[in-house]
Write a protein that holds these residues in place. Structure first.
Motif, PDB file in Angstrom:
ATOM      1  N   PRO A 100       0.837  -1.203   0.000  1.00  0.00           N
ATOM      2  CA  PRO A 100       0.000   0.000   0.000  1.00  0.00           C
ATOM      3  C   PRO A 100       0.870   1.252   0.000  1.00  0.00           C
ATOM      4  O   PRO A 100       1.906   1.288   0.682  1.00  0.00           O
ATOM      5  N   CYS A 101       0.467   2.246  -0.751  1.00  0.00           N
ATOM      6  CA  CYS A 101       1.204   3.509  -0.812  1.00  0.00           C
ATOM      7  C   CYS A 101       0.247   4.633  -0.405  1.00  0.00           C
ATOM      8  O   CYS A 101      -0.772   4.836  -1.051  1.00  0.00           O
ATOM      9  N   PHE A 102       0.614   5.319   0.653  1.00  0.00           N
ATOM     10  CA  PHE A 102      -0.261   6.361   1.217  1.00  0.00           C
ATOM     11  C   PHE A 102       0.124   7.751   0.716  1.00  0.00           C
ATOM     12  O   PHE A 102      -0.512   8.731   1.070  1.00  0.00           O
ATOM     13  N   CYS A 103       1.173   7.842  -0.070  1.00  0.00           N
ATOM     14  CA  CYS A 103       1.690   9.152  -0.495  1.00  0.00           C
ATOM     15  C   CYS A 103       0.677   9.921  -1.327  1.00  0.00           C
ATOM     16  O   CYS A 103      -0.038   9.340  -2.147  1.00  0.00           O
ATOM     17  N   THR A 104       0.674  11.238  -1.145  1.00  0.00           N
ATOM     18  CA  THR A 104      -0.061  12.110  -2.055  1.00  0.00           C
ATOM     19  C   THR A 104       0.916  12.490  -3.177  1.00  0.00           C
ATOM     20  O   THR A 104       2.125  12.275  -3.061  1.00  0.00           O
ATOM     21  N   ARG A 105       0.373  13.094  -4.241  1.00  0.00           N
ATOM     22  CA  ARG A 105       1.254  13.570  -5.315  1.00  0.00           C
ATOM     23  C   ARG A 105       2.284  14.537  -4.755  1.00  0.00           C
ATOM     24  O   ARG A 105       3.449  14.527  -5.149  1.00  0.00           O
ATOM     25  N   ASP A 138       3.398  -0.275  10.822  1.00  0.00           N
ATOM     26  CA  ASP A 138       2.977   1.051  10.329  1.00  0.00           C
ATOM     27  C   ASP A 138       1.870   0.893   9.298  1.00  0.00           C
ATOM     28  O   ASP A 138       0.864   1.601   9.316  1.00  0.00           O
ATOM     29  N   ARG A 139       2.120  -0.020   8.367  1.00  0.00           N
ATOM     30  CA  ARG A 139       1.138  -0.263   7.292  1.00  0.00           C
ATOM     31  C   ARG A 139      -0.206  -0.634   7.883  1.00  0.00           C
ATOM     32  O   ARG A 139      -1.230  -0.058   7.524  1.00  0.00           O
ATOM     33  N   ALA A 140      -0.160  -1.605   8.783  1.00  0.00           N
ATOM     34  CA  ALA A 140      -1.420  -2.108   9.364  1.00  0.00           C
ATOM     35  C   ALA A 140      -2.140  -0.988  10.109  1.00  0.00           C
ATOM     36  O   ALA A 140      -3.370  -0.843   9.991  1.00  0.00           O
ATOM     37  N   ALA A 141      -1.384  -0.167  10.839  1.00  0.00           N
ATOM     38  CA  ALA A 141      -2.008   0.910  11.619  1.00  0.00           C
ATOM     39  C   ALA A 141      -2.657   1.927  10.688  1.00  0.00           C
ATOM     40  O   ALA A 141      -3.776   2.392  10.937  1.00  0.00           O
ATOM     41  N   ARG A 142      -1.981   2.269   9.610  1.00  0.00           N
ATOM     42  CA  ARG A 142      -2.530   3.290   8.701  1.00  0.00           C
ATOM     43  C   ARG A 142      -3.755   2.756   7.961  1.00  0.00           C
ATOM     44  O   ARG A 142      -4.712   3.481   7.720  1.00  0.00           O
ATOM     45  N   GLU A 147      -6.760   5.172   6.199  1.00  0.00           N
ATOM     46  CA  GLU A 147      -6.044   6.107   5.310  1.00  0.00           C
ATOM     47  C   GLU A 147      -6.112   5.625   3.866  1.00  0.00           C
ATOM     48  O   GLU A 147      -5.849   4.444   3.585  1.00  0.00           O
ATOM     49  N   ALA A 148      -6.458   6.529   2.962  1.00  0.00           N
ATOM     50  CA  ALA A 148      -6.560   6.160   1.544  1.00  0.00           C
ATOM     51  C   ALA A 148      -5.191   5.722   1.031  1.00  0.00           C
ATOM     52  O   ALA A 148      -4.163   6.307   1.402  1.00  0.00           O
TER      53      ALA A 148
END
Ligand code: GLU
Length: 285
Positions: A100-105, A138-142, A147-148
């Motif tokens: 999963p990637c939570f980054c915005t542009r 971290d991934r699991a928590a987000r 979190e999109a």
């Protein structure tokens, strides 16, 4: 129908009316199939709800029929098959090939600006890998916080599954693939459930497409498509990319050139045969 029957397809995205460039591409695929006694399929690639409109889908079917093309079987409409793409994503994720990637542009642009080198791939600057380095916790928590996130292919993990470089056949010549040029490609976006690359390879496999024809602007994408086909155990089609149709001054025809839409040409009184000729396919005399 023998096992070697050629199956081609035309796979437009309904983001506007078809123009002469589309007509060129559609007739190319249709002729390849018809001249070989094969099948020609029509697929609507409307996976992006923000850009695609049902009225354009209707217009595509009407314009192609007016142009004189016929297609075999039902039209596949990608937005009606979201669970199938989801299952493919789940299969890749279960093998540790997605993250999963939570980054915005903006996050990505900042990270790239701060780094010494910013390699580019066919789809733009390569993702710097920020979310690949998150810990599982971290991934699991987000994700638990809702979190999109997008889903990215872990390119290094995907390449590690290869014993030898992948190849593809383009107009009868075997070429070596370089999927790494895409970096950790997005296979599902935050706002779009599956990417073009995922859906196109899924559907070509499902529909038994043996020859992928399309504009040469999509030639680089083939390197990534072959990797996805390898990862999913899907068959390898042959490829025939064609030059893009240009106007009198050599400019590529694009959707913004309204004068070149099939609708406008038809309204202006052009016949299907005239439009086929404008699209680069004169009928035999
Ligand atoms: N849907 C893509 C487009 O409209 C074409 C996909 C393909 O032919 O692979 O550009």
């Amino acid at each position: 129908m023998g096992a070697t029957t050629i199956v081609t397809r035309f796979a437009p995205s309904p983001t506007g009316y078809l123009h002469l460039g589309h007509a060129h591409s559609a007739i190319y695929a249709w002729r390849m199939a018809r001249e070989a006694g094969g099948r020609f399929l029509l697929r609507i690639e409307d996976i992006d709800p923000g850009r695609c409109r049902a009225e354009f889908t209707d217009a595509i079917l009407e314009d192609l029929a007016w142009l004189g093309l016929d297609w075999d079987g039902e039209v596949r409409v990608q937005s009606q098959h979201l669970p199938a793409y989801r299952r493919t994503l789940d299969a890749l994720a279960a093998r540790g090939l997605l993250y999963p990637c939570f980054c915005t542009r903006a996050d990505i642009a900042r990270e790239i600006a701060a780094s010494a080198s910013a390699p580019h791939g066919p789809d733009g600057p390569l993702y710097p890998g920020t979310c690949r380095r998150l810990t599982p916790d971290d991934r699991a928590a987000r994700i638990a916080r809702g979190e999109a996130h997008a889903l990215r292919l872990d390119m290094a993990a995907a390449l590690a599954t290869l014993d030898a470089p992948l190849t593809f056949v383009e107009h009868g010549r075997r070429l070596t693939c370089d999927p790494a040029q895409f970096g950790d490609a997005v296979l599902a976006r935050k706002d779009v459930p599956a990417s073009y690359h995922l859906c196109v390879t899924h559907d070509d496999a499902l529909q038994g497409v043996t020859l992928v024809t399309r504009g040469e602007d999509l030639l680089p994408a083939t390197h990534l498509h072959r990797l996805l086909q390898h990862l999913m155990g899907w068959p390898e089609p042959a490829y025939a990319h064609h030059p893009l149709l240009t106007d009198g001054s050599g400019r590529r025809l694009a959707k913004r050139d309204r004068a070149a839409t099939l609708r406008d040409l038809r309204t202006a009184g052009r016949s299907p045969a005239e439009v086929r000729a404008l699209a680069g396919w004169s009928d035999p005399a």
